[in-house]
Design an enzyme around this catalytic site. Structure first.
Site, PDB file in Angstrom:
ATOM      1  N   CYS A 141      20.909  70.698  49.749  1.00 49.91           N
ATOM      2  CA  CYS A 141      19.981  70.601  48.890  1.00 49.91           C
ATOM      3  C   CYS A 141      20.579  70.952  47.562  1.00 49.91           C
ATOM      4  O   CYS A 141      21.433  71.761  47.294  1.00 49.91           O
ATOM      5  CB  CYS A 141      18.939  71.815  48.982  1.00 49.91           C
ATOM      6  SG  CYS A 141      17.731  71.783  47.717  1.00 49.91           S
ATOM      7  N   ASN A 180      21.954  68.994  57.121  1.00 46.49           N
ATOM      8  CA  ASN A 180      21.237  69.470  58.328  1.00 46.49           C
ATOM      9  C   ASN A 180      22.149  69.358  59.508  1.00 46.49           C
ATOM     10  O   ASN A 180      23.026  68.617  59.650  1.00 46.49           O
ATOM     11  CB  ASN A 180      20.075  68.620  58.373  1.00 46.49           C
ATOM     12  CG  ASN A 180      19.022  68.647  57.349  1.00 46.49           C
ATOM     13  OD1 ASN A 180      19.586  68.379  56.347  1.00 46.49           O
ATOM     14  ND2 ASN A 180      17.997  69.468  57.565  1.00 46.49           N
ATOM     15  N   HIS A 199      14.344  74.100  61.021  1.00 50.52           N
ATOM     16  CA  HIS A 199      14.887  73.211  59.830  1.00 50.52           C
ATOM     17  C   HIS A 199      16.406  73.863  59.542  1.00 50.52           C
ATOM     18  O   HIS A 199      16.349  74.532  58.606  1.00 50.52           O
ATOM     19  CB  HIS A 199      14.229  72.976  58.721  1.00 50.52           C
ATOM     20  CG  HIS A 199      14.741  71.951  57.860  1.00 50.52           C
ATOM     21  ND1 HIS A 199      14.257  70.599  57.343  1.00 50.52           N
ATOM     22  CD2 HIS A 199      15.734  72.172  56.638  1.00 50.52           C
ATOM     23  CE1 HIS A 199      14.847  70.177  56.502  1.00 50.52           C
ATOM     24  NE2 HIS A 199      15.646  71.088  55.991  1.00 50.52           N
ATOM     25  N   ARG A 238      15.732  61.432  53.621  1.00 50.83           N
ATOM     26  CA  ARG A 238      15.261  62.285  52.849  1.00 50.83           C
ATOM     27  C   ARG A 238      16.373  63.534  52.260  1.00 50.83           C
ATOM     28  O   ARG A 238      17.206  63.360  51.413  1.00 50.83           O
ATOM     29  CB  ARG A 238      13.918  62.890  52.781  1.00 50.83           C
ATOM     30  CG  ARG A 238      13.183  63.479  51.528  1.00 50.83           C
ATOM     31  CD  ARG A 238      13.728  64.857  51.452  1.00 50.83           C
ATOM     32  NE  ARG A 238      13.450  65.681  52.334  1.00 50.83           N
ATOM     33  CZ  ARG A 238      13.928  67.034  52.391  1.00 50.83           C
ATOM     34  NH1 ARG A 238      14.601  67.289  51.339  1.00 50.83           N
ATOM     35  NH2 ARG A 238      13.633  67.764  53.378  1.00 50.83           N
ATOM     36  N   ASP A 239      16.494  64.361  53.231  1.00 51.98           N
ATOM     37  CA  ASP A 239      17.261  65.486  53.025  1.00 51.98           C
ATOM     38  C   ASP A 239      18.748  64.988  52.946  1.00 51.98           C
ATOM     39  O   ASP A 239      19.385  65.479  52.124  1.00 51.98           O
ATOM     40  CB  ASP A 239      16.999  66.585  54.284  1.00 51.98           C
ATOM     41  CG  ASP A 239      17.566  67.982  53.629  1.00 51.98           C
ATOM     42  OD1 ASP A 239      18.247  68.295  52.673  1.00 51.98           O
ATOM     43  OD2 ASP A 239      16.762  68.713  54.375  1.00 51.98           O
ATOM     44  N   HIS A 293      20.123  73.898  58.591  1.00 51.58           N
ATOM     45  CA  HIS A 293      21.292  73.358  57.890  1.00 51.58           C
ATOM     46  C   HIS A 293      22.551  73.956  58.486  1.00 51.58           C
ATOM     47  O   HIS A 293      22.577  75.014  58.904  1.00 51.58           O
ATOM     48  CB  HIS A 293      21.310  73.528  56.370  1.00 51.58           C
ATOM     49  CG  HIS A 293      20.483  72.736  55.675  1.00 51.58           C
ATOM     50  ND1 HIS A 293      20.804  71.482  54.887  1.00 51.58           N
ATOM     51  CD2 HIS A 293      19.059  72.764  55.510  1.00 51.58           C
ATOM     52  CE1 HIS A 293      19.841  70.862  54.433  1.00 51.58           C
ATOM     53  NE2 HIS A 293      18.599  71.688  54.750  1.00 51.58           N
TER      54      HIS A 293
HETATM   55  P1  HMG Z   1       8.711  70.680  36.853  1.00 52.30           P
HETATM   56  O1  HMG Z   1      10.318  70.619  36.766  1.00 52.30           O
HETATM   57  O2  HMG Z   1       8.027  71.991  36.685  1.00 52.30           O
HETATM   58  O3  HMG Z   1       8.372  69.971  35.264  1.00 52.30           O
HETATM   59  O4  HMG Z   1       8.345  69.708  37.638  1.00 52.30           O
HETATM   60  P2  HMG Z   1       7.133  69.062  35.062  1.00 52.30           P
HETATM   61  O5  HMG Z   1       5.987  69.289  35.919  1.00 52.30           O
HETATM   62  O6  HMG Z   1       6.976  69.590  33.637  1.00 52.30           O
HETATM   63  O7  HMG Z   1       7.610  67.640  35.265  1.00 52.30           O
HETATM   64  C1  HMG Z   1       8.914  67.144  34.620  1.00 52.30           C
HETATM   65  C2  HMG Z   1       9.073  65.952  34.774  1.00 52.30           C
HETATM   66  O8  HMG Z   1       9.034  65.520  35.988  1.00 52.30           O
HETATM   67  C3  HMG Z   1       8.082  64.968  33.784  1.00 52.30           C
HETATM   68  O9  HMG Z   1       8.666  63.872  33.542  1.00 52.30           O
HETATM   69  C4  HMG Z   1       6.950  64.856  34.812  1.00 52.30           C
HETATM   70  O10 HMG Z   1       6.208  63.729  34.642  1.00 52.30           O
HETATM   71  C5  HMG Z   1       7.825  64.495  36.366  1.00 52.30           C
HETATM   72  P3  HMG Z   1       9.017  63.571  31.985  1.00 52.30           P
HETATM   73  O11 HMG Z   1       7.885  64.033  30.914  1.00 52.30           O
HETATM   74  O12 HMG Z   1      10.033  64.839  31.784  1.00 52.30           O
HETATM   75  O13 HMG Z   1       9.786  62.282  31.765  1.00 52.30           O
HETATM   76  N1  HMG Z   1       7.479  64.852  37.459  1.00 52.30           N
HETATM   77  C6  HMG Z   1       7.391  64.065  38.442  1.00 52.30           C
HETATM   78  N2  HMG Z   1       7.692  62.682  38.615  1.00 52.30           N
HETATM   79  C7  HMG Z   1       7.783  62.152  39.831  1.00 52.30           C
HETATM   80  N3  HMG Z   1       7.034  62.546  40.934  1.00 52.30           N
HETATM   81  C8  HMG Z   1       6.567  64.052  40.880  1.00 52.30           C
HETATM   82  C9  HMG Z   1       6.792  64.566  39.647  1.00 52.30           C
HETATM   83  N4  HMG Z   1       6.077  65.613  39.087  1.00 52.30           N
HETATM   84  C10 HMG Z   1       6.606  65.775  37.667  1.00 52.30           C
HETATM   85  N5  HMG Z   1       5.874  64.486  41.820  1.00 52.30           N
HETATM   86  C11 HMG Z   1       8.837  69.362  40.129  1.00 52.30           C
HETATM   87  C12 HMG Z   1       7.906  70.293  39.174  1.00 52.30           C
HETATM   88  C13 HMG Z   1       8.533  70.041  41.498  1.00 52.30           C
HETATM   89  C14 HMG Z   1       8.319  67.886  40.086  1.00 52.30           C
HETATM   90  C15 HMG Z   1      10.249  69.389  40.003  1.00 52.30           C
HETATM   91  O14 HMG Z   1      10.765  70.745  39.497  1.00 52.30           O
HETATM   92  C16 HMG Z   1      11.244  68.615  40.992  1.00 52.30           C
HETATM   93  O15 HMG Z   1      11.075  67.315  41.184  1.00 52.30           O
HETATM   94  N6  HMG Z   1      11.851  69.347  41.542  1.00 52.30           N
HETATM   95  C17 HMG Z   1      13.116  68.872  42.658  1.00 52.30           C
HETATM   96  C18 HMG Z   1      12.305  69.226  43.993  1.00 52.30           C
HETATM   97  C19 HMG Z   1      13.309  68.767  45.022  1.00 52.30           C
HETATM   98  O16 HMG Z   1      13.034  67.555  45.289  1.00 52.30           O
HETATM   99  N7  HMG Z   1      14.266  69.489  45.551  1.00 52.30           N
HETATM  100  C20 HMG Z   1      14.977  69.019  46.856  1.00 52.30           C
HETATM  101  C21 HMG Z   1      14.106  68.872  48.046  1.00 52.30           C
HETATM  102  S1  HMG Z   1      13.403  70.416  48.647  1.00 52.30           S
HETATM  103  C22 HMG Z   1      14.666  70.707  50.153  1.00 52.30           C
HETATM  104  O17 HMG Z   1      15.801  70.027  50.130  1.00 52.30           O
HETATM  105  C23 HMG Z   1      14.504  71.822  50.968  1.00 52.30           C
HETATM  106  C24 HMG Z   1      14.024  71.340  52.302  1.00 52.30           C
HETATM  107  O18 HMG Z   1      14.705  70.359  52.947  1.00 52.30           O
HETATM  108  C25 HMG Z   1      13.879  72.607  53.109  1.00 52.30           C
HETATM  109  C26 HMG Z   1      15.190  73.456  53.368  1.00 52.30           C
HETATM  110  O19 HMG Z   1      16.145  72.957  53.504  1.00 52.30           O
HETATM  111  O20 HMG Z   1      14.940  74.853  53.286  1.00 52.30           O
HETATM  112  C27 HMG Z   1      12.456  70.751  52.306  1.00 52.30           C
HETATM  113 MG    MG Z   2      16.719  70.727  53.864  1.00 53.17          MG
END
Ligand code: HMG
Ligand code: MG
Length: 297
Positions: free
Chosen positions: A238, A247, A205, A14-15, A207
Site C-alpha cells: 500500500c 500480499n 487479507h 488492484r492491491d 500482506h
Molecule cells: P481526499 O484526499 O479527501 O480529497 O479524497 P478530496 O475528496 O478533496 O479529493 C481530492 C481530489 O481527488 C479531487 O480532485 C477529487 O475530485 C478527487 P482535484 O479537485 O484535486 O482535481 N477524487 C476522486 N477522483 C477519483 N475517484 C474518486 C475521487 N474522490 C475524490 N473516488 C480519497 C479522498 C479517498 C478519494 C483520496 O484520499 C484517495 O484517493 N486516497 C487513496 C486511497 C487508496 O487508494 N489507497 C490504497 C488502497 S487501500 C489499501 O491498499 C488497503 C487494502 O488493501 C487493505 C489492507 O491491506 O489493509 C484495501
Molecule cells: Mg492490501
C-alpha cells in the site's frame, strides 16, 4: 478443523498493481483475462480513487471496459466515496468495496479522514449500492498493527467490523496491512471478532512483509475463515503504509490449501503462468515460492 473449500479473492490487479510503476493498460488486461481463465471467481480489478494519490489505478475505467468477462467471475473495485461509486457504475463493476482502518493514523494517511468520517462517507455509498443492487465488501486495515499508531486492540476491529456489516456490507476483509502479525495474534483477533461476527462473513487479507502470511492463513482456516485475499505472484503493497510489501501470493495459497485437501477451484498451473506473464512484463521475479519452484521444474 479445516474447511473443505475456500474462496480466493484475487487482489493482484488492484492491491498488486497499485504499487508498481508504469504498468501498461494492455498488461493489466492480459493479466485479468488470464486470471479469469484460471478458475478464480472474484478478481479485484481496479480502484476508483484519486488519480493524484494513486496514479497506478487511473486507468481502472478503461480496464473494466476492455476485459473479457467470464459470466461466473465477480469483477470488483474499490470505491472510497460516492464519486468513486458513480464511476464504478459506469464501469459496470459487479461489486464494490469500501475501505477504512482500525487505526486513526492509517485512516488519515490513506483516505484523509477519521474512522468515523469514513463510516459517514460509506453510508451514502451503501445506500446507492443498495438502490443499484450491488454488493459491498468492507475492508478494515491495520487489524493487528498500524504503521503510525502501533498495535491495534482487537475490540476496535470487532466493533468496526460489526458496524460495517450492520451498515450493509456483506463481508469484512481483515487486513494485516503491514504484514507483521503472527498466528497467536491472529488467533486472539479472530477469537474476539467471532464473538460479534460470524466467521463466514469474514475474509483475511494478509500482506507478507515479514513472511508470516501462510502460517497466519493456516491459523485463520482452523478458526472457520473460508475467504482468503491473495495477490498473484505476491505483488502488492500500500503506497500509504510505509514499508508494506506484497500480499500473500495466490500460488502459495492454492498450494497450501490443495495439499491439505482444502479445495480452491483454481488451477495452480494457469494461475502461476498468469503470474509469470505479469512479472515478465514488469521485469521482476515472482514473490511466490511456489511459483519459483514450479518454474524451475
Ligand atoms: P481526499 O484526499 O479527501 O480529497 O479524497 P478530496 O475528496 O478533496 O479529493 C481530492 C481530489 O481527488 C479531487 O480532485 C477529487 O475530485 C478527487 P482535484 O479537485 O484535486 O482535481 N477524487 C476522486 N477522483 C477519483 N475517484 C474518486 C475521487 N474522490 C475524490 N473516488 C480519497 C479522498 C479517498 C478519494 C483520496 O484520499 C484517495 O484517493 N486516497 C487513496 C486511497 C487508496 O487508494 N489507497 C490504497 C488502497 S487501500 C489499501 O491498499 C488497503 C487494502 O488493501 C487493505 C489492507 O491491506 O489493509 C484495501
Ligand atoms: Mg492490501
Amino acid at each position: 478443523k479445516l474447511p473443505t473449500r475456500v474462496k480466493i479473492v484475487e487482489v493482484g490487479p488492484r492491491d498488486g498493481l497499485q504499487n508498481e510503476q508504469n504498468v501498461a493498460t494492455e498488461a493489466k488486461l492480459a493479466l485479468i483475462n488470464r486470471l479469469s481463465d484460471s478458475g478464480l471467481k472474484h478478481i479485484e480489478t481496479g480502484a476508483f480513487v484519486s488519480a493524484k494519490r494513486v496514479p497506478q489505478m487511473a486507468d481502472s475505467l478503461s480496464v473494466f471496459h476492455a476485459i473479457k468477462r467470464h459470466p461466473n467471475v465477480i469483477y470488483s473495485a474499490l470505491t472510497p466515496n460516492i464519486q468513486g461509486f458513480e464511476i464504478a457504475l459506469a464501469a459496470k463493476a459487479c461489486e464494490v468495496a469500501v475501505f477504512t482502518s482500525a487505526s486513526e493514523g492509517f485512516c488519515q494517511n490513506n483516505i484523509h479522514c477519521s474512522v468515523n468520517e469514513s463510516l459517514k462517507r460509506f453510508e451514502s455509498v451503501l445506500a446507492l449500492a443498495k438502490l443499484h443492487g450491488l454488493p459491498v465488501r468492507g475492508y478494515v486495515s491495520c487489524v493487528l498493527e498500524c504503521p503510525f499508531d502501533g498495535p491495534t486492540s482487537p475490540q476496535n476491529v470487532t466493533n468496526l467490523a460489526r458496524s460495517l456489516l450492520d451498515m450493509g456490507c456483506y463481508e469484512i476483509s481483515l487486513g494485516d496491512t503491514i504484514g507483521r502479525g503472527t498466528p497467536l495474534q491472529v488467533a486472539r483477533l479472530l477469537d474476539d471478532v467471532s464473538k460479534k461476527v460470524d466467521p463466514a462473513r469474514l475474509a483475511v487479507h494478509f500482506h507478507n512483509t515479514w513472511g508470516q502470511a501462510l502460517p497466519n492463513i493456516y491459523q485463520a482456516l482452523l478458526m472457520g475463515i473460508t475467504t482468503i485475499d491473495s495477490s498473484i505472484a505476491g505483488l502488492g503493497g500500500c503506497p500509504y503504509a510505509p514499508g508494506a510489501s506484497g500480499n500473500v501470493a495466490t500460488e502459495d495459497v492454492i498450494y497450501l490449501c490443495e495439499q491439505m485437501g482444502v479445495e480452491t477451484g483454481v488451477d495452480l498451473q494457469k494461475a502461476a503462468s498468469a503470474g509469470w506473464m505479469i512479472c515478465d512484463a514488469l521485469g521482476i521475479s515472482p514473490r511466490s515460492n511456489v511459483s519459483l519452484a514450479l518454474r524451475s521444474q
